[in-house]
Design an enzyme around this catalytic site. Structure first.
Site, PDB file in Angstrom:
ATOM      1  N   ASP A 282     -14.808 -22.400  14.339  1.00  0.00           N
ATOM      2  CA  ASP A 282     -14.520 -21.371  15.161  1.00  0.00           C
ATOM      3  C   ASP A 282     -13.276 -20.225  14.959  1.00  0.00           C
ATOM      4  O   ASP A 282     -13.181 -19.449  15.414  1.00  0.00           O
ATOM      5  CB  ASP A 282     -13.674 -22.187  16.395  1.00  0.00           C
ATOM      6  CG  ASP A 282     -14.483 -22.335  17.624  1.00  0.00           C
ATOM      7  OD1 ASP A 282     -15.418 -21.472  17.812  1.00  0.00           O
ATOM      8  OD2 ASP A 282     -14.315 -23.120  18.796  1.00  0.00           O
TER       9      ASP A 282
ATOM     10  N   LYS B  45     -25.290 -24.915  22.168  1.00  0.00           N
ATOM     11  CA  LYS B  45     -24.818 -24.929  20.805  1.00  0.00           C
ATOM     12  C   LYS B  45     -25.849 -25.907  20.237  1.00  0.00           C
ATOM     13  O   LYS B  45     -26.342 -25.772  19.112  1.00  0.00           O
ATOM     14  CB  LYS B  45     -23.556 -25.240  20.916  1.00  0.00           C
ATOM     15  CG  LYS B  45     -22.747 -23.946  21.074  1.00  0.00           C
ATOM     16  CD  LYS B  45     -21.043 -24.260  21.104  1.00  0.00           C
ATOM     17  CE  LYS B  45     -20.363 -23.253  21.621  1.00  0.00           C
ATOM     18  NZ  LYS B  45     -18.979 -23.516  22.139  1.00  0.00           N
TER      19      LYS B  45
ATOM     20  N   GLN C  14     -14.558 -27.760  22.039  1.00  0.00           N
ATOM     21  CA  GLN C  14     -14.996 -27.136  23.165  1.00  0.00           C
ATOM     22  C   GLN C  14     -13.543 -26.969  24.312  1.00  0.00           C
ATOM     23  O   GLN C  14     -13.327 -27.914  24.631  1.00  0.00           O
ATOM     24  CB  GLN C  14     -15.930 -27.745  24.264  1.00  0.00           C
ATOM     25  CG  GLN C  14     -16.529 -26.613  25.222  1.00  0.00           C
ATOM     26  CD  GLN C  14     -17.040 -25.312  24.632  1.00  0.00           C
ATOM     27  OE1 GLN C  14     -17.892 -25.250  23.670  1.00  0.00           O
ATOM     28  NE2 GLN C  14     -16.614 -24.279  25.497  1.00  0.00           N
TER      29      GLN C  14
END
Length: 280
Positions: free
Chosen positions: A120, A53, A97
């Site tokens: 997200d 990422k 994460q």
């Protein structure tokens, strides 16, 4: 006739190129999109995802910072960092994460991320807006699935879609997104009776259950579109999806490979959401 490949690498590269152009336009207006990624602990897969990422952000010109915290980090310390990032004007998107260590309440952490920075798409407010059809950040993996369909010219309208898997991260949101595009949607799971019969009805089959090669060619409708979200490690090195690729490819009209299908799309959609957050 073998299925056509839905090439996630190629389509993700197209999306990244579009994002890079948009980043340049925003920078010309004095806006530099910024993403903060928070990693707690030493999970090897998570470290790879975070590294990818960060690299993807650099490629398209998005400012990126990675906060690596030890596994022993307390929930209070993590929430304090998120609060700081919520208030940081140079950060437009925040991604924590997953999975988190067992002593940290995942829901409380997700809830703590400011709605306008939830790139997200996991917060209850974003999920609720997705269900009722209001503006929201789409979760990255389901959004990637939908863009794969769009780029291949596959319209879900009027089609029978079967989603295998009911997770909050993929199964439920992708079902809502298909429904919004006027598909007739069935969600299957571990207690579904006769999974094979359900799958054989699908014009569009999305496998997101996390079981290696669960879905085989005899479960695929002739000419169906098969999107395999699963990434499962078998043995030392081999990666396989939730679909048995070789047999399914003999029946499907379109199919995603593993790796190289949905995976690259997930990161591309994260970049897209970050730029959208900066634009807002």
């Amino acid at each position: 006739m073998p299925a056509q490949i839905l090439d996630g690498k190629k389509i993700a590269a197209e999306v990244r190129a579009e994002v890079k152009e948009e980043v340049s336009r925003l920078k010309a207006e004095g806006i530099n999109p910024g993403l903060a990624v928070v990693l707690v602990g030493e999970d090897p897969a998570s470290q790879v995802y975070v590294r990818n990422k960060h690299r993807a952000c650099e490629e398209v010109g998005i400012y990126s910072e990675v906060h690596r915290l030890p596994a022993a980090t307390s929930q209070a310390e993590l929430l304090k960092l998120i609060d700081k990032l919520n208030k940081d004007p140079k950060i437009h998107g925040i991604l924590v994460q997953l999975p988190l260590p067992d002593h940290i309440d995942e829901k409380k952490v997700i809830d703590a991320i400011a709605l306008e920075k939830d790139v997200d798409g996991f917060s209850p407010a974003n999920v609720g807006n997705l269900v009722i059809g209001d503006k929201c950040f789409y979760p990255c993996t389901p959004h990637g699935c939908m863009v794969l369909l769009e780029k291949a010219g596959i319209d879900p309208k009027g089609k029978k879609a079967v989603v295998v898997g009911r997770s909050n991260i993929v199964g439920k949101p992708v079902a809502m997104m298909l429904l919004a595009r006027h598909a007739t949607v069935t969600i299957c799971h571990s207690r579904t009776r006769d999974l094979a019969a359900e799958c054989r009805q699908a014009d569009i089959l999305i496998a997101a259950v996390g079981k290696p090669e669960l879905i085989t060619g005899d479960m695929i409708k002739e000419g169906a579109v098969v999107i395999d979200v699963g990434i499962n490690r078998v043995g030392e090195k081999k990666l396989v999806g939730d679909v048995h690729f070789e047999s399914a490819a003999q029946k499907a009209g379109w199919i995603t490979p593993v790796p190289g299908g949905v995976g690259p799309m997930t990161i591309a959609m994260l970049l897209k959401n970050t730029v959208e957050a900066a634009r807002r």
